[in-house]
Each structure stands twice: as C-alpha cells, then as structure tokens.
Design a protein around this motif. Structure first.
Motif, PDB file in Angstrom:
ATOM      1  N   VAL A 115       0.920  -1.269  -0.104  1.00 44.48           N
ATOM      2  CA  VAL A 115      -0.028  -0.281   0.069  1.00 44.48           C
ATOM      3  C   VAL A 115       1.073   0.511  -0.241  1.00 44.48           C
ATOM      4  O   VAL A 115       0.623   2.132  -0.608  1.00 44.48           O
ATOM      5  CB  VAL A 115      -0.616   0.351   0.998  1.00 44.48           C
ATOM      6  N   LYS A 116       1.936   1.408   0.464  1.00 47.03           N
ATOM      7  CA  LYS A 116       3.029   2.679   0.560  1.00 47.03           C
ATOM      8  C   LYS A 116       3.382   2.834  -0.857  1.00 47.03           C
ATOM      9  O   LYS A 116       3.617   3.576  -1.005  1.00 47.03           O
ATOM     10  CB  LYS A 116       3.992   2.010   1.585  1.00 47.03           C
ATOM     11  N   SER A 117       3.913   1.339  -2.081  1.00 48.96           N
ATOM     12  CA  SER A 117       4.315   1.837  -3.428  1.00 48.96           C
ATOM     13  C   SER A 117       3.116   2.695  -4.063  1.00 48.96           C
ATOM     14  O   SER A 117       3.616   2.891  -5.103  1.00 48.96           O
ATOM     15  CB  SER A 117       4.863   0.445  -3.711  1.00 48.96           C
ATOM     16  N   LEU A 118       1.791   2.252  -3.130  1.00 47.50           N
ATOM     17  CA  LEU A 118       0.673   2.215  -4.287  1.00 47.50           C
ATOM     18  C   LEU A 118       0.613   3.581  -4.115  1.00 47.50           C
ATOM     19  O   LEU A 118      -0.381   4.592  -4.771  1.00 47.50           O
ATOM     20  CB  LEU A 118      -0.313   2.018  -3.786  1.00 47.50           C
ATOM     21  N   GLN A 119       1.068   4.424  -2.863  1.00 48.40           N
ATOM     22  CA  GLN A 119       0.481   5.365  -2.445  1.00 48.40           C
ATOM     23  C   GLN A 119       1.108   6.985  -3.293  1.00 48.40           C
ATOM     24  O   GLN A 119       2.043   6.771  -3.830  1.00 48.40           O
ATOM     25  CB  GLN A 119       1.487   5.806  -0.895  1.00 48.40           C
ATOM     26  N   GLY A 120       0.378   7.594  -2.921  1.00 44.86           N
ATOM     27  CA  GLY A 120       0.570   9.150  -4.623  1.00 44.86           C
ATOM     28  C   GLY A 120       0.149   8.081  -5.859  1.00 44.86           C
ATOM     29  O   GLY A 120       0.197   9.611  -6.963  1.00 44.86           O
ATOM     30  N   HIS A 121      -0.407   7.647  -5.873  1.00 41.03           N
ATOM     31  CA  HIS A 121      -0.394   7.183  -7.377  1.00 41.03           C
ATOM     32  C   HIS A 121      -2.062   6.576  -7.692  1.00 41.03           C
ATOM     33  O   HIS A 121      -2.210   6.410  -8.235  1.00 41.03           O
ATOM     34  CB  HIS A 121       0.186   5.449  -7.427  1.00 41.03           C
ATOM     35  N   TYR A 122      -2.354   5.965  -6.664  1.00 40.67           N
ATOM     36  CA  TYR A 122      -3.625   6.276  -7.015  1.00 40.67           C
ATOM     37  C   TYR A 122      -4.288   6.443  -4.698  1.00 40.67           C
ATOM     38  O   TYR A 122      -3.304   6.633  -4.074  1.00 40.67           O
ATOM     39  CB  TYR A 122      -4.383   4.501  -5.672  1.00 40.67           C
ATOM     40  N   ARG A 123      -5.731   6.953  -5.431  1.00 39.17           N
ATOM     41  CA  ARG A 123      -6.235   7.414  -3.435  1.00 39.17           C
ATOM     42  C   ARG A 123      -6.809   6.164  -3.084  1.00 39.17           C
ATOM     43  O   ARG A 123      -7.324   4.964  -3.609  1.00 39.17           O
ATOM     44  CB  ARG A 123      -7.500   8.394  -4.313  1.00 39.17           C
ATOM     45  N   SER A 224      -3.882 -14.786  -5.208  1.00 37.03           N
ATOM     46  CA  SER A 224      -3.644 -15.381  -4.613  1.00 37.03           C
ATOM     47  C   SER A 224      -2.397 -15.121  -3.283  1.00 37.03           C
ATOM     48  O   SER A 224      -2.890 -15.516  -2.690  1.00 37.03           O
ATOM     49  CB  SER A 224      -3.849 -16.565  -4.798  1.00 37.03           C
ATOM     50  N   VAL A 225      -1.813 -13.627  -3.752  1.00 38.04           N
ATOM     51  CA  VAL A 225      -1.179 -12.975  -3.139  1.00 38.04           C
ATOM     52  C   VAL A 225      -1.064 -11.701  -3.582  1.00 38.04           C
ATOM     53  O   VAL A 225      -1.150 -10.831  -4.503  1.00 38.04           O
ATOM     54  CB  VAL A 225       0.149 -13.949  -3.242  1.00 38.04           C
ATOM     55  N   LEU A 226      -0.997 -10.695  -2.398  1.00 38.97           N
ATOM     56  CA  LEU A 226      -1.265  -9.458  -2.415  1.00 38.97           C
ATOM     57  C   LEU A 226      -1.020  -8.441  -3.847  1.00 38.97           C
ATOM     58  O   LEU A 226      -1.105  -7.873  -4.204  1.00 38.97           O
ATOM     59  CB  LEU A 226      -1.063  -8.438  -1.152  1.00 38.97           C
ATOM     60  N   GLN A 227       0.459  -9.323  -3.599  1.00 38.11           N
ATOM     61  CA  GLN A 227       1.563  -8.528  -4.861  1.00 38.11           C
ATOM     62  C   GLN A 227       1.061  -9.085  -6.044  1.00 38.11           C
ATOM     63  O   GLN A 227       1.374  -7.730  -7.254  1.00 38.11           O
ATOM     64  CB  GLN A 227       2.782  -9.706  -5.351  1.00 38.11           C
ATOM     65  N   GLN A 228      -0.011  -9.318  -6.062  1.00 35.85           N
ATOM     66  CA  GLN A 228      -0.805  -9.646  -7.557  1.00 35.85           C
ATOM     67  C   GLN A 228      -1.454  -8.656  -8.187  1.00 35.85           C
ATOM     68  O   GLN A 228      -1.938  -8.315  -9.672  1.00 35.85           O
ATOM     69  CB  GLN A 228      -1.468 -11.117  -7.675  1.00 35.85           C
ATOM     70  N   ILE A 229      -0.993  -7.436  -6.932  1.00 39.90           N
ATOM     71  CA  ILE A 229      -2.581  -7.122  -7.315  1.00 39.90           C
ATOM     72  C   ILE A 229      -1.867  -5.794  -8.484  1.00 39.90           C
ATOM     73  O   ILE A 229      -1.979  -4.981  -9.248  1.00 39.90           O
ATOM     74  CB  ILE A 229      -2.825  -5.566  -5.819  1.00 39.90           C
ATOM     75  N   TYR A 230      -0.009  -5.436  -8.605  1.00 37.64           N
ATOM     76  CA  TYR A 230       0.562  -4.873  -9.658  1.00 37.64           C
ATOM     77  C   TYR A 230       0.125  -5.069 -10.871  1.00 37.64           C
ATOM     78  O   TYR A 230       0.162  -4.160 -11.865  1.00 37.64           O
ATOM     79  CB  TYR A 230       2.205  -5.200  -8.906  1.00 37.64           C
ATOM     80  N   GLU A 231      -0.073  -6.262 -10.892  1.00 42.12           N
ATOM     81  CA  GLU A 231      -0.793  -6.890 -12.142  1.00 42.12           C
ATOM     82  C   GLU A 231      -1.876  -6.646 -12.378  1.00 42.12           C
ATOM     83  O   GLU A 231      -2.139  -6.294 -13.586  1.00 42.12           O
ATOM     84  CB  GLU A 231      -0.748  -9.099 -12.279  1.00 42.12           C
ATOM     85  N   VAL A 232      -2.979  -6.536 -11.774  1.00 45.05           N
ATOM     86  CA  VAL A 232      -4.051  -5.858 -11.984  1.00 45.05           C
ATOM     87  C   VAL A 232      -4.491  -4.156 -12.231  1.00 45.05           C
ATOM     88  O   VAL A 232      -4.442  -3.577 -12.513  1.00 45.05           O
ATOM     89  CB  VAL A 232      -5.075  -5.716 -10.580  1.00 45.05           C
ATOM     90  N   LEU A 233      -3.354  -4.193 -11.549  1.00 42.96           N
ATOM     91  CA  LEU A 233      -3.577  -2.525 -11.899  1.00 42.96           C
ATOM     92  C   LEU A 233      -2.604  -2.083 -13.397  1.00 42.96           C
ATOM     93  O   LEU A 233      -2.255  -1.193 -13.492  1.00 42.96           O
ATOM     94  CB  LEU A 233      -2.844  -1.794 -10.967  1.00 42.96           C
ATOM     95  N   GLN A 234      -1.656  -2.822 -13.782  1.00 45.05           N
ATOM     96  CA  GLN A 234      -0.693  -2.689 -14.768  1.00 45.05           C
ATOM     97  C   GLN A 234       0.499  -2.516 -14.343  1.00 45.05           C
ATOM     98  O   GLN A 234       0.784  -1.268 -15.535  1.00 45.05           O
ATOM     99  CB  GLN A 234      -1.318  -2.433 -15.578  1.00 45.05           C
ATOM    100  N   ILE A 235       0.907  -2.566 -13.103  1.00 49.29           N
ATOM    101  CA  ILE A 235       1.707  -1.465 -13.089  1.00 49.29           C
ATOM    102  C   ILE A 235       3.113  -2.502 -12.714  1.00 49.29           C
ATOM    103  O   ILE A 235       3.109  -4.304 -12.269  1.00 49.29           O
ATOM    104  CB  ILE A 235       1.956  -1.066 -11.505  1.00 49.29           C
ATOM    105  N   PHE A 236       4.405  -2.352 -13.203  1.00 52.43           N
ATOM    106  CA  PHE A 236       5.272  -3.034 -13.267  1.00 52.43           C
ATOM    107  C   PHE A 236       6.333  -2.624 -12.741  1.00 52.43           C
ATOM    108  O   PHE A 236       7.309  -1.505 -13.036  1.00 52.43           O
ATOM    109  CB  PHE A 236       6.099  -3.419 -14.847  1.00 52.43           C
ATOM    110  N   VAL A 237       6.982  -3.318 -11.524  1.00 50.30           N
ATOM    111  CA  VAL A 237       7.967  -2.700 -10.030  1.00 50.30           C
ATOM    112  C   VAL A 237       9.470  -3.698 -11.285  1.00 50.30           C
ATOM    113  O   VAL A 237       9.382  -4.687 -11.474  1.00 50.30           O
ATOM    114  CB  VAL A 237       7.490  -2.459  -9.088  1.00 50.30           C
TER     115      VAL A 237
END
Ligand SMILES: [Mg+2]
Length: 237
Positions: A115-123, A224-237
C-alpha cells in the motif's frame, strides 16, 4: 514504478481483516490473553470453535439478520455454552477481548509495503466491517491509517458491507465519480465482492487459499497473493 497501458483505476478500497491484516493472528492472541487472565486453559479446538462461531455471526450481520450489539454479546454466550465454560464475567471478558484485538496485528503478505508503494499513485481507502475503536486502534498501530486517504468503518458509517447504504455513504465522499475507476480488494465473497458488484464498482477477490468460491458472485479479478495487485493495476515494478 512504471505503468504500462492507460491507467484505469484511480481509487482502491481495501478490506482489512483477512486482506491487509491477519485477523486470525489477532483473534488467537487476544483469546490467549483473556484465558490467561481468567486462569483457564484454552485449547486449539476452542480457538477454532470460537472462530467458527464468530464467522457465523458476522455472516448474519452481513445479511442484516442481527445487529452489531447482538453479535458482540452472542458470540461469547454461544462459545461459553458450547465449551461448558461457566462462572465467567462475560462483559469483562468481552471488553478485554476487544481491547486485545485492537492491540495486536500482523500483516498478510507484504501488505504495508504494497500500500505504501501505491501511495501517491492511487487514492486508497479502508472499507471494513467492524467495531470503530478496535479497527481504529489496529489501523493506527499498524501504520496503515497513515498511508490511507480515508477510513470507513461500518460501525461509524451506520451500516455494513455488503449493503448499498454502506457503499453509497463511502462512495459519495470520494473524489472519483466514475465507479468504473474504483476497485475494491477483499477476501470476502459475501461482503466485499457482493458489495462491490451491487455498488457498481470493480472487484478483486483476494483468495490466499485458492479456495473454490462458495458463492456464485463473480469478481472481476482474483489474486492469491497481495503482490498480484500490481498485475491487476498493470504496474510493473
Ligand atoms: Mg475480510
């Protein structure tokens, strides 16, 4: 952090218990503390029994069959009856348990980092069914409240997930007016996914056990793991 493709979502609604935080950890910890203080033994079977009773009451609350007040007292009344525990001051036990729940937390996956990594990019907002004092404490201690742009707790809102009233109350306070750009992420089919579908927002089912859905609601995404949210949001870290 690079975003590929056009950004679709602007706003993320996070469930707390069973999604960002490990509810079972807090529950076990708090039950153990309560039993230590009354000087009685607590077995693994009893912890599981309490979890089952507690879940069944939260399901009833989601269905609007009982009130939160009834839930908070009935779960211990049933639990004590089922395990033949008599002579316990129920009110004192309940209070100590609730205090304990708000004082302990453990993250699921790398929830805080994510959630910290998404801060500023998403509300980002928390949407949780629960007791205000318990949830506020847990969110503050865990550092999650600092990261969130807002917190919606059902007791304070005055209705629970999955009701339309709960979601309408939350959504009207958000900056984003387009419901298609709002995503709810949660582990409960009956409160997060059903609620999100009824509210006309997008849904992401967090299913860490890769369980088969027990209900027919179809989430837009499943992780199945929270890290997959990056794929859903189409963010590649
Ligand atoms: Mg949950």
């Amino acid at each position: 952090m690079e975003k590929e493709n056009k950004q679709v979502f602007t706003t993320l609604l996070w469930d707390v218990d069973g999604t960002l935080l490990d509810f079972n950890y807090s529950m076990r910890h708090s039950l153990r503390r309560c039993f230590r203080s009354i000087g009685r033994p607590l077995t693994e079977e009893m912890i599981e029994g309490y979890g089952r009773i507690n879940d069944s009451y939260w399901k009833k609350l989601e269905l609007g069959e009982i009130t939160r007040k009834e839930l908070l007292s009935a779960r211990f009344r049933d639990f004590f009856a089922e395990y033949g525990l008599s002579g316990i001051d129920e009110e004192a036990f309940r209070k100590e348990y609730e205090t304990g729940l708000g004082n302990t937390y453990a993250f699921l996956d790398d929830a805080l980092t994510i959630v910290k990594s998404l801060q500023g990019h998403y509300r980002q907002y928390v949407v949780t069914n629960g007791v205000t004092a318990i949830q506020e404490n847990k969110l503050k201690l865990s550092g999650l409240s600092e990261v969130m742009d807002g917190i919606f707790i059902s007791e304070a809102v005055g209705s629970d997930k999955p009701s339309r009233t709960f979601f309408d109350c939350c959504l009207e306070q958000l900056e984003e007016r387009d419901r298609g750009r709002i995503l709810i992420i949660g582990d409960s089919m009956t409160s997060d996914i059903l609620g999100g579908i009824q509210a006309g927002i997008r849904t992401c089912w967090y299913n860490p056990g890769k369980k088969k859905p027990a209900y027919v609601y179809r989430a837009d995404y499943e992780i199945s793991v929270l890290q997959q949210i990056y794929e859903v949001l189409q963010i590649f870290v």
